[in-house]
Structure formats: structure tokens, C-alpha cells
Design a protein around this motif. Structure first.
Motif, short mmCIF file in Angstrom:
data_model
loop_
_atom_site.label_atom_id
_atom_site.label_comp_id
_atom_site.label_asym_id
_atom_site.label_seq_id
_atom_site.Cartn_x
_atom_site.Cartn_y
_atom_site.Cartn_z
N UNK A 174 -2.86 5.05 -6.52
CA UNK A 174 -4.30 4.62 -5.71
C UNK A 174 -5.07 5.48 -6.16
N UNK A 175 -6.44 4.99 -7.46
CA UNK A 175 -7.46 6.53 -7.31
C UNK A 175 -8.27 6.16 -6.26
N UNK A 176 -9.53 7.44 -5.93
CA UNK A 176 -9.82 7.39 -4.88
C UNK A 176 -10.97 9.15 -4.88
N UNK A 211 -10.76 2.01 -15.50
CA UNK A 211 -10.71 1.43 -17.32
C UNK A 211 -8.93 2.34 -17.14
N UNK A 212 -8.82 2.90 -16.61
CA UNK A 212 -7.32 3.97 -16.60
C UNK A 212 -6.11 3.11 -16.46
N UNK A 213 -5.42 2.91 -17.80
CA UNK A 213 -4.41 1.68 -17.72
C UNK A 213 -3.59 2.12 -16.42
N UNK A 214 -3.41 4.10 -15.76
CA UNK A 214 -2.48 3.97 -15.57
C UNK A 214 -2.96 3.90 -13.45
N UNK A 215 -3.86 3.24 -13.40
CA UNK A 215 -4.36 3.18 -12.22
C UNK A 215 -4.23 1.66 -11.80
N UNK A 216 -3.78 1.54 -10.43
CA UNK A 216 -3.29 0.46 -9.42
C UNK A 216 -4.86 -0.26 -9.36
N UNK A 246 -7.07 -4.00 -12.13
CA UNK A 246 -7.21 -2.98 -10.86
C UNK A 246 -7.44 -3.49 -9.31
N UNK A 247 -6.92 -3.85 -8.56
CA UNK A 247 -7.30 -4.29 -7.30
C UNK A 247 -8.18 -3.23 -6.86
N UNK A 248 -9.10 -4.14 -5.95
CA UNK A 248 -10.23 -3.56 -4.80
C UNK A 248 -9.69 -3.22 -4.32
N UNK A 249 -9.45 -1.67 -3.10
CA UNK A 249 -8.92 -1.74 -2.16
C UNK A 249 -9.83 -1.95 -0.64
N UNK A 250 -9.39 -3.20 0.07
CA UNK A 250 -10.09 -3.26 1.64
C UNK A 250 -9.71 -2.29 2.40
#
Length: 330
Positions: A189-191, A212-217, A253-257
Motif C-alpha cells: 500500500x503506497x501512501x 505506475x510503479x509495478x510494486x504498488x498494489x 492499482x486499486x484505489x483505497x476506500x
């Protein structure tokens, strides 16, 4: 009522209400202090002198022994009202954003696991903070490696604890952890946690780079706003939402709710933009204590009210499908 159960439930509900961490810790400490004691020992007035037992917790124990629902517990149950999301909430199988005492959470990993199991979760990602967030005791590479070994021990019997991190998005959009580790984790999770008032163009570039970073989900609490609570309020970051969500959709990449009531992130209008952009979504608790795992109720209610397509909510997916998505993202 069992006094141990009463103390534990009070702690859980205090955590859900985001009360002072000292209050919930006091009730968890009292529960630990009486574990294994006989009814006679619990009735003994000398119990009040036992370390970990205070006036409030002693009263709860005695009321429970008397066959009553303790007043404190009854009041908290009444205050914990249903928040909606009756269609989406039962479909959620897990949670991809949670914290333990390894960073800024309140309890050991085991307590988070027990609470997730109690909610019927199929999986939970443990995503403690990355090194730069020193105020939250972010994990160095060495500490993260040690944690990963522990997390991998919580697998099987209908529940899986996933290795993960809430990695800080640095000013230029790069990520605050070793590349090798980010590839090895189940969930990233990138924040953004700093310079949230960055100029719009630069913040857009920063978030697009992360998406766009392939490591980010998952892109976590995307605006960083606060709308209520003990920390006060904070305006949302300014960026080109269309560009950021297009990058998320293109990269899978999923947008967090984010389900925390003090965040409600993304805001409604922005969440509608993400739906229109074709994004995936992850309804997450961002829990820092066991009771906060149930905050998923709030995220589910927002998703349902705004018409988020259920098939695009990754936390409704069974673990095999979720793993397939996570592996493909890498």
C-alpha cells in the motif's frame, strides 16, 4: 457474563470508537490481569489492588459476576450503531491495510489476527509503516524482514495473514523501502504522509509515479485529508485526480476506500471520478487496533451509497483470485 469477555469487548468497542488509546489499553491490561483467576479470586475485594485493575475495570468485573451486562459495555453497545452498507459489507472477505505495535499500532500481531478471525476475514494484510515515518516507528529493512518471518507463520485453517507494508511515497514519487523487499511482500500500500500541501502539478507527478510503479498494489488514503477526530481537520491534497486515476486504472492499482470516519478518503466526488475511470478499489480499515478492523462497515456504506461496482472491489475477492491479481501486478 464472563468478566474477561466483558473487559475485552469494552476494549474492542473503545478502539472502534477511536477513543484514547490509554482507555482501551487499560481494559486490555485488566483482561490480561484476571486471566486464569477463579470466581472466588475475582470476587475478593483484594482484586482491586492487583496491578492492572482500576476502579472502572473492577466495577465491570463485579457487574459481570453479578450476571449483569456491565453499564460501560451496555452504553458502548448502544453507541455502536449500524452505519449501512448492508449489501457490500457481507461480501468483504478481508482487509489490505492494518497496523500492529511494530509501528504505530496498539497491539501485538496476534491480537490483530484474532480480531480478523472473529470478523470472519479470510485474509488480512499487515502493513506497518516504512522507515522514513519515524514518528510512527517505521520499519527498517531489517525489522521488516524479521516481521515477515512471523507473519508467514499465521497461515492455514481458513485464514491467511499477508505480508505487507504501507510504504511512504517520497517527494519524487519513489518508494521508501528496499526494492528487493517490496517485490517480496504480498501487499504494498503506497501512501503520502508528508508535504501534503505540495503544489498541484508536483503532487500529481508524485502520485502518478507511485500508481505506475509495478510494486504498488493499492494507493492509500489518496488525498490525506482529515474531516473530524482528535487530530483535528486537514484539507485534501490538490492534484489532477483524472490523471492519477487514469494511471491507477492503466496499471491495475486499486484505489483505497479508507474506512476511517476521520478520513472518508477519497471524498465522494473524487470517488465517483475513480469509478468513471475504471479503477479497482480496496475497502480497507487502516486499523491500528483490533476494534478498528470493524471500521470496514463505514467504507462499505460509502461504497454502496456511491455505486462502486462490487466486482471491482478487490477485498470482495477470494484469496486465490486476490493472490493472482497481486502476483500479476508484480
Amino acid at each position: 457474563m464472563d468478566p474477561l469477555d466483558a473487559l475485552t469487548e469494552i476494549a474492542y468497542l473503545l478502539e472502534r470508537e477511536r477513543s484514547s488509546r490509554y482507555k482501551s489499553k487499560a481494559f486490555r491490561a485488566a483482561a490480561a490481569a484476571i486471566e486464569g483467576l477463579s470466581v472466588e479470586q475475582l470476587r475478593d475485594p483484594a482484586l482491586r489492588r492487583r496491578p492492572g485493575i482500576g476502579d472502572s475495570t473492577f466495577a465491570v468485573i463485579q457487574q459481570a459476576l453479578a450476571g449483569e451486562v456491565p453499564e460501560r459495555l451496555s452504553r458502548l453497545r448502544e453507541e455502536t450503531a449500524a452505519v449501512g452498507g448492508d449489501t457490500v459489507r457481507p461480501l468483504l472477505r478481508g482487509d489490505l491495510h492494518s497496523h500492529s505495535e511494530w509501528s504505530d499500532g496498539l497491539t501485538p500481531i496476534e491480537a490483530m489476527v484474532d480480531a480478523a478471525r472473529g470478523l470472519g476475514h479470510e485474509y488480512l494484510a499487515l502493513t506497518d509503516h516504512s522507515p522514513r515515518l519515524t514518528v510512527a516507528n517505521g520499519l527498517s529493512p531489517e525489522r521488516l524482514r524479521a516481521q515477515m518471518e512471523i507473519v508467514r507463520g499465521h497461515r492455514g485453517e481458513g485464514f491467511t495473514l499477508l505480508t505487507g507494508i504501507e510504504v511512504d511515497i517520497l517527494d519524487d514519487g519513489s518508494l521508501d523501502q528496499e526494492d528487493e523487499l517490496l517485490h517480496a511482500l504480498d501487499v504494498v500500500v503506497a501512501s503520502a504522509h508528508s508535504k501534503l500541501r505540495m503544489e498541484r502539478r508536483l503532487m500529481t507527478t508524485r502520485l502518478v509515479a507511485a500508481a505506475r510503479d509495478p510494486r504498488v498494489d493499492v494507493l492509500g488514503h489518496v488525498t490525506g485529508r482529515l474531516v473530524e477526530g482528535a487530530r483535528g481537520t486537514r484539507p485534501p491534497s490538490e492534484f489532477d485526480a483524472e490523471a492519477v486515476f487514469a494511471a491507477c486504472a492503466e496499471s491495475g492499482v486499486a484505489v483505497e476506500i479508507n474506512s476511517r470516519p476521520e478520513r472518508q478518503d477519497p471524498p465522494d466526488e473524487m470517488l465517483s471520478q475513480a469509478i468513471a475511470a475504471g479503477c479497482l478499489f480496496s475497502i480497507d480499515s487502516d486499523a491500528h487496533a483490533p476494534g478498528q478492523l470493524s471500521l470496514l462497515d463505514y467504507g462499505a456504506a460509502r461504497a454502496e451509497a456511491l455505486g462502486v461496482p462490487v466486482e471491482r472491489i478487490v477485498t470482495t475477492w477470494p484469496l486465490p483470485r486476490l493472490r493472482e491479481w497481486l502476483v500479476r501486478k508484480r
